[in-house]
Design an enzyme around this catalytic site. Structure first.
Site, PDB file in Angstrom:
ATOM      1  N   GLU A 180     -43.816 -50.410 -45.997  1.00  0.00           N
ATOM      2  CA  GLU A 180     -42.750 -49.428 -45.785  1.00  0.00           C
ATOM      3  C   GLU A 180     -43.237 -48.012 -46.052  1.00  0.00           C
ATOM      4  OE1 GLU A 180     -39.246 -50.601 -47.958  1.00  0.00           O
ATOM      5  OE2 GLU A 180     -39.025 -52.430 -46.811  1.00  0.00           O
ATOM      6  N   HIS A 185     -34.792 -49.345 -44.847  1.00  0.00           N
ATOM      7  CA  HIS A 185     -34.469 -49.870 -46.180  1.00  0.00           C
ATOM      8  C   HIS A 185     -33.237 -49.153 -46.762  1.00  0.00           C
ATOM      9  CE1 HIS A 185     -36.362 -51.981 -49.897  1.00  0.00           C
ATOM     10  NE2 HIS A 185     -35.047 -52.012 -49.956  1.00  0.00           N
ATOM     11  N   ARG A 222     -36.386 -58.799 -48.217  1.00  0.00           N
ATOM     12  CA  ARG A 222     -37.702 -58.187 -48.323  1.00  0.00           C
ATOM     13  C   ARG A 222     -38.502 -58.514 -47.072  1.00  0.00           C
ATOM     14  NH1 ARG A 222     -35.919 -55.283 -51.229  1.00  0.00           N
ATOM     15  NH2 ARG A 222     -36.453 -54.706 -53.362  1.00  0.00           N
TER      16      ARG A 222
HETATM   17  N1  LIG Z   1     -32.214 -53.975 -48.478  1.00  0.00           N
HETATM   18  C1  LIG Z   1     -31.829 -53.552 -49.653  1.00  0.00           C
HETATM   19  O1  LIG Z   1     -31.728 -52.365 -49.888  1.00  0.00           O
HETATM   20  C2  LIG Z   1     -31.492 -54.547 -50.703  1.00  0.00           C
HETATM   21  C3  LIG Z   1     -30.438 -54.310 -51.600  1.00  0.00           C
HETATM   22  C4  LIG Z   1     -30.162 -55.261 -52.579  1.00  0.00           C
HETATM   23  C5  LIG Z   1     -30.929 -56.409 -52.665  1.00  0.00           C
HETATM   24  N2  LIG Z   1     -31.963 -56.576 -51.804  1.00  0.00           N
HETATM   25  C6  LIG Z   1     -32.803 -57.777 -51.872  1.00  0.00           C
HETATM   26  O2  LIG Z   1     -31.998 -58.901 -51.533  1.00  0.00           O
HETATM   27  C7  LIG Z   1     -32.491 -60.040 -52.203  1.00  0.00           C
HETATM   28  C8  LIG Z   1     -31.351 -60.756 -52.885  1.00  0.00           C
HETATM   29  O3  LIG Z   1     -30.757 -59.938 -53.856  1.00  0.00           O
HETATM   30  P1  LIG Z   1     -29.656 -60.550 -54.837  1.00  0.00           P
HETATM   31  O4  LIG Z   1     -29.138 -59.428 -55.637  1.00  0.00           O
HETATM   32  O5  LIG Z   1     -28.716 -61.384 -54.087  1.00  0.00           O
HETATM   33  O6  LIG Z   1     -30.571 -61.481 -55.755  1.00  0.00           O
HETATM   34  P2  LIG Z   1     -30.145 -62.824 -56.460  1.00  0.00           P
HETATM   35  O7  LIG Z   1     -31.192 -63.117 -57.447  1.00  0.00           O
HETATM   36  O8  LIG Z   1     -28.742 -62.746 -56.922  1.00  0.00           O
HETATM   37  O9  LIG Z   1     -30.212 -63.904 -55.294  1.00  0.00           O
HETATM   38  C9  LIG Z   1     -31.381 -64.424 -54.785  1.00  0.00           C
HETATM   39  C10 LIG Z   1     -31.145 -65.878 -54.486  1.00  0.00           C
HETATM   40  O10 LIG Z   1     -32.257 -66.372 -53.778  1.00  0.00           O
HETATM   41  C11 LIG Z   1     -32.443 -67.700 -54.195  1.00  0.00           C
HETATM   42  N3  LIG Z   1     -33.756 -68.183 -53.849  1.00  0.00           N
HETATM   43  C12 LIG Z   1     -34.910 -68.089 -54.554  1.00  0.00           C
HETATM   44  N4  LIG Z   1     -35.893 -68.708 -53.885  1.00  0.00           N
HETATM   45  C13 LIG Z   1     -35.356 -69.193 -52.745  1.00  0.00           C
HETATM   46  C14 LIG Z   1     -35.876 -69.918 -51.652  1.00  0.00           C
HETATM   47  N5  LIG Z   1     -37.162 -70.279 -51.608  1.00  0.00           N
HETATM   48  N6  LIG Z   1     -35.039 -70.257 -50.660  1.00  0.00           N
HETATM   49  C15 LIG Z   1     -33.746 -69.893 -50.704  1.00  0.00           C
HETATM   50  N7  LIG Z   1     -33.196 -69.209 -51.710  1.00  0.00           N
HETATM   51  C16 LIG Z   1     -33.995 -68.859 -52.724  1.00  0.00           C
HETATM   52  C17 LIG Z   1     -32.160 -67.660 -55.674  1.00  0.00           C
HETATM   53  O11 LIG Z   1     -31.851 -68.943 -56.166  1.00  0.00           O
HETATM   54  C18 LIG Z   1     -30.994 -66.728 -55.744  1.00  0.00           C
HETATM   55  O12 LIG Z   1     -29.783 -67.430 -55.721  1.00  0.00           O
HETATM   56  C19 LIG Z   1     -33.585 -59.532 -53.135  1.00  0.00           C
HETATM   57  O13 LIG Z   1     -34.822 -59.695 -52.503  1.00  0.00           O
HETATM   58  C20 LIG Z   1     -33.312 -58.069 -53.257  1.00  0.00           C
HETATM   59  O14 LIG Z   1     -34.456 -57.342 -53.547  1.00  0.00           O
HETATM   60  C21 LIG Z   1     -32.259 -55.683 -50.835  1.00  0.00           C
HETATM   61  O1  LIG Z   2     -33.938 -54.518 -54.242  1.00  0.00           O
HETATM   62  C1  LIG Z   2     -33.127 -53.610 -54.118  1.00  0.00           C
HETATM   63  O2  LIG Z   2     -32.314 -53.290 -55.005  1.00  0.00           O
HETATM   64  C2  LIG Z   2     -33.056 -52.909 -52.824  1.00  0.00           C
HETATM   65  O3  LIG Z   2     -34.098 -53.260 -52.023  1.00  0.00           O
HETATM   66  C3  LIG Z   2     -32.873 -51.444 -52.949  1.00  0.00           C
HETATM   67  O4  LIG Z   2     -34.085 -50.769 -53.003  1.00  0.00           O
HETATM   68  P1  LIG Z   2     -34.074 -49.180 -53.158  1.00  0.00           P
HETATM   69  O5  LIG Z   2     -33.634 -48.890 -54.540  1.00  0.00           O
HETATM   70  O6  LIG Z   2     -35.473 -48.738 -52.917  1.00  0.00           O
HETATM   71  O7  LIG Z   2     -33.117 -48.662 -52.161  1.00  0.00           O
END
Ligand SMILES: NC(=O)c1ccc[n+]([C@@H]2O[C@H](COP(=O)([O-])OP(=O)(O)OC[C@H]3O[C@@H](n4cnc5c(N)ncnc54)[C@H](O)[C@@H]3O)[C@@H](O)[C@H]2O)c1
Ligand SMILES: O=C(O)[C@H](O)COP(=O)(O)O
Length: 744
Positions: A461, A480, A432
């Protein structure tokens, strides 16, 4: 008088949730280039191709060709007609099969209370019962689902207007069908997911709603499905006027949903946490590789030259001015760095972080991770060391961010933390934007502390046009796209559609974000106790004189099981519901029970007592104690002055088994009359005949006494509510000391 329905609480069936993980197709360079066009970044053409202005004649012609608003209306009406015509066969199908499901789905299971009832009865019940489950989605089939539907907000028929009387048999059948929910999908969702939704509900795909439009529409919707682009604020929940039952986030991050407001409004929030994990991890690796080898910059540089040339040289127009095609062939400028042997710090070792780590190991990198909540053995299993935050950022050559955006992680990468990093570090962010202080990152890039950054996510965004970060030549950006693969979007769409439909059916979603997740087998086992808990709460509050002033409630669970084997969150929520709902206009469910109790200054404490009964049943008895209140029925107060009620489940049916100090045994299937009396012959007959004369059906009667011919309490289960006269007559029976009617 009574019937035991042991089939009522049969086991639950869950289809396996679709969590298949897909490989992703990668079209990285094109995207980077395309998005960069909007920004004056490095590598953009300095002399854009001249655009020839249209002549005034051409302008006239163009505006003459433009349709008038009238014409536009006619065209869209025509299009609408066309669409309607195309849909005719589908409409016919819908008439025959109004719920959009197999016709057999329209008929409730024989054990279902709606079976054989008239449409109006069906409508009456559906406010507390789930809709007929849709076979294409996972569902709890029987009582577990039914019990939970009263814990969660499910469809209420009053939300659905019935506009005309049925004329034919098919229409009559349609009228009997459960009301269809309306699901608003505010951002692009995969067709497979939409298909799942359409089988169950009216689906409104409105992909470009403004916040105001969303607020205007939301009060007609039972569920809302969003991605990261829709801000589901408190205003949205307020505008929903209580109709919105579920918000589905088609993805992981729920930072765009006001969870506090959702909880306060009793709206369940579910997400789709698994289907885009691999896509995000692959995108992280893609960004890291592309950044290390300057792929995006080099691509933009070469192309800028060709764009320039094409501006001057229009071969089809007969002239072509070849340009210095090799001047941007900058092989020395874009020398990159290697990944092998470098240290990668994965910040946030969750689903995406661990997949990134696994892939980076495959690239020959040394991977360390920081995550305060991740178990070390999971990290060790893939050869990753969990280290402190400072160690991770201080030793890494590459830092990849994978933590959620929370108040703790907001701007966790700032001037102070950049100062602790190794000079020349490279940062990747597919988590994020808000976890980075973007101004601080620009400063760190300018000073060279951060050599490069590759970013998929931003604080705002899309970012503002004048964003220095986007324009920075050492920054690679994508809009994104982490979750944007065909495969991930299909997976996410199905995952969220199933969760939303399940929640509307009254099931506890496995991906609930603001409610406890209770495993299906636990739920099935607890189902009759869930009903008992709510009924005990309802009875207890009716015994409080004035119905108010309760500050604390103690719940005692007697069980042969150890504390770890008994999840009481559901039961607590139901007792809270039973106590609060009759005395307020607040709708209570599993989502907002604890919050509402706290807000109303009601403390619910729980106590477990281990008893030597069979551990086959999870609970032997549930007791509700209310202290420091006056009881309107003195017999319900124990020696310590607390109102005490105890209940048990017998053959799947909840029973009231103690009132104050008196042991009783009344099935809680209807309403209850409690009479305190002198124990003497003829009492049951006396009271029974008063009720019989008024056609009030007694379904259960039991007497508990302190001793022979002393005080006794008679608990009478009645199907109907007796009128005032009848109750008065009961009170006039000479041996009756006090009585109370309790409705359930
Ligand atoms: N760019 C995209 O399109 C996209 C796609 C999928 C996920 N994401 C983002 O990626 C991130 C992770 O997703 P995920 O599915 O792995 O989630 P998840 O919940 O499986 O993993 C997140 C991890 O972060 C850890 N965490 C929490 N606070 C923390 C801190 N202060 N320092 C270090 N670690 C910490 C948690 O313990 C957890 O293990 C989320 O923010 C999600 O929104 C973005
Ligand atoms: O948190 C997520 O799952 C990702 O950031 C994906 O976001 P989007 O659905 O807007 O692509």
């Amino acid at each position: 008088m009574r019937c035991f329905n042991t089939n009522q609480y049969s086991s639950i069936t869950l289809h396996e949730s679709r969590t298949d993980i897909y490989k992703r197709a990668w079209n990285f360079v094109g995207v980077v280039r395309c998005w960069r066009k909007g920004y004056r970044g490095m590598g953009m053409p300095k002399n854009p191709p001249p655009v020839r202005k249209p002549t005034s004649r051409q302008r006239q012609r163009t505006s003459a060709n433009r349709p008038t608003s009238r014409q536009r209306q006619r065209t869209s009406a025509k299009r609408l007609k066309l669409r309607t015509t195309k849909r005719v066969p589908q409409c016919q199908r819908i008439r025959i099969n109004p719920a959009g499901v197999n016709s057999t789905d329209l008929h409730p299971h024989p054990s279902h209370p709606r079976a054989g009832k008239s449409p109006s009865a069906s409508r009456h019940y559906s406010s507390i019962l789930p809709l007929t489950p849709n076979r294409s989605t996972p569902h709890l089939t029987t009582s577990a689902s039914r019990s939970v539907s009263s814990v969660l907000k499910t469809l209420d028929p009053s939300d659905v207007s019935i506009s005309r009387r049925p004329a034919s048999e098919a229409e009559a059948e349609a009228a009997c069908a459960p009301p269809k929910a309306t699901i608003l999908v505010s951002e692009k969702l995969g067709e497979v997911g939409l298909d799942v939704l359409r089988k169950f509900a009216h689906v409104d795909c409105s992909y470009s709603l403004s916040h105001e439009d969303l607020c205007a529409k939301i009060s007609t919707c039972d569920a809302l499905i969003v991605r990261s682009g829709t801000k589901v604020t408190r205003e949205v929940f307020e505008a929903a006027k209580g109709r919105l039952k579920v918000v589905g986030r088609a993805g992981v991050g729920i930072d765009n949903v006001d969870l506090q407001a959702a909880t306060e409004f009793g709206c369940l929030v579910v997400n789709a946490p698994t289907a885009n994990t691999i896509a995000a991890a692959e995108h992280g690796i893609a960004l890291m590789s592309a950044m290390a080898r300057n792929v995006a910059q080099a691509d933009a540089s070469i192309k800028s030259e060709y764009w320039q040339i094409s501006g001057y040289g229009m071969k089809h127009m007969g002239y072509y001015q070849p340009g210095p095609t090799t001047s941007k062939w900058q092989r020395n400028k874009y020398v990159g760095v290697s990944l092998v042997g470098k240290t990668l710090a994965v910040m946030g070792f969750g689903k995406v972080g661990s997949e990134v780590a696994r892939r980076a190991k495959g690239l020959g990198m040394h991977v360390i991770a920081h995550d305060p909540y991740a178990p070390a053995d999971r990290a060790h299993a893939i050869g990753v060391d969990l280290v402190s935050f400072d160690k991770a950022i201080g030793t890494a050559d590459f830092i990849s961010l994978h933590m959620p955006l929370t108040p703790t992680t907001s701007k966790i990468f700032n001037d102070d933390t950049f100062a602790k990093m190794k000079k020349g570090v490279r940062i990747i962010n597919v988590a994020r934007g808000g976890v980075i202080d973007e101004d601080a990152l620009v400063r760190a890039l300018d000073s060279g502390v951060v050599a490069q950054a590759a970013l998929d996510v931003f604080t705002e965004e899309p970012p503002p046009k004048d964003s220095k970060l986007i324009q920075h030549e050492n920054v690679t950006v994508t809009p994104h796209l982490g979750a944007s693969t065909k495969e991930a979007q299909e997976g996410v769409a199905v995952e969220i559609a199933e969760a939303v439909v399940g929640a509307l059916n009254g099931e506890l979603a496995a991906t609930a974000v603001n409610a406890p997740m209770v495993p299906a087998e636990v739920l099935s086992e607890l189902a009759p106790y869930v009903t008992l808990a709510e009924k005990l709460g309802k009875l207890a509050i009716q015994l409080v004189a004035g119905g108010s002033g309760i500050k604390s409630v103690k719940v005692v669970y007697k069980s042969a099981r150890g504390p770890d084997d008994l999840d009481t969150r559901l039961l607590r929520a139901m007792i809270t519901k039973g106590i609060i709902e009759p005395i307020s206009d607040t709708f209570i469910n599993l989502v907002n029970a604890d919050f509402t109790a706290k807000q109303k200054g009601l403390r619910i404490s729980e106590e477990r007592v281990t008893v030597d009964t069979t551990p086959d049943s999870p609970i032997d008895s549930i007791e509700v104690h209310i202290a420091n209140v006056e009881s309107k029925f003195a017999g319900a107060s124990s020696e310590s002055g607390e109102i005490v009620l105890e209940g048990k489940v017998k053959y799947g049916i909840p029973h009231l088994t103690r009132v104050g100090s008196f042991g009783v045994d009344a099935s809680l299937e209807g309403n209850v009359i409690l009479c305190r009396q002198i124990d003497q012959p003829g009492m049951i007959g006396n009271v029974g005949s008063i009720l019989g004369e008024k056609n009030v059906n007694v379904n259960f009667m039991s007497v508990g006494r302190t001793g022979m011919r002393q005080h006794a309490i008679m608990a009478i289960g009645v199907d109907e509510e007796p009128d005032k006269d009848t109750l008065k007559k009961i009170g006039e029976v000479p041996a009756v000391e006090e009585f109370v009617f309790l409705s359930l």
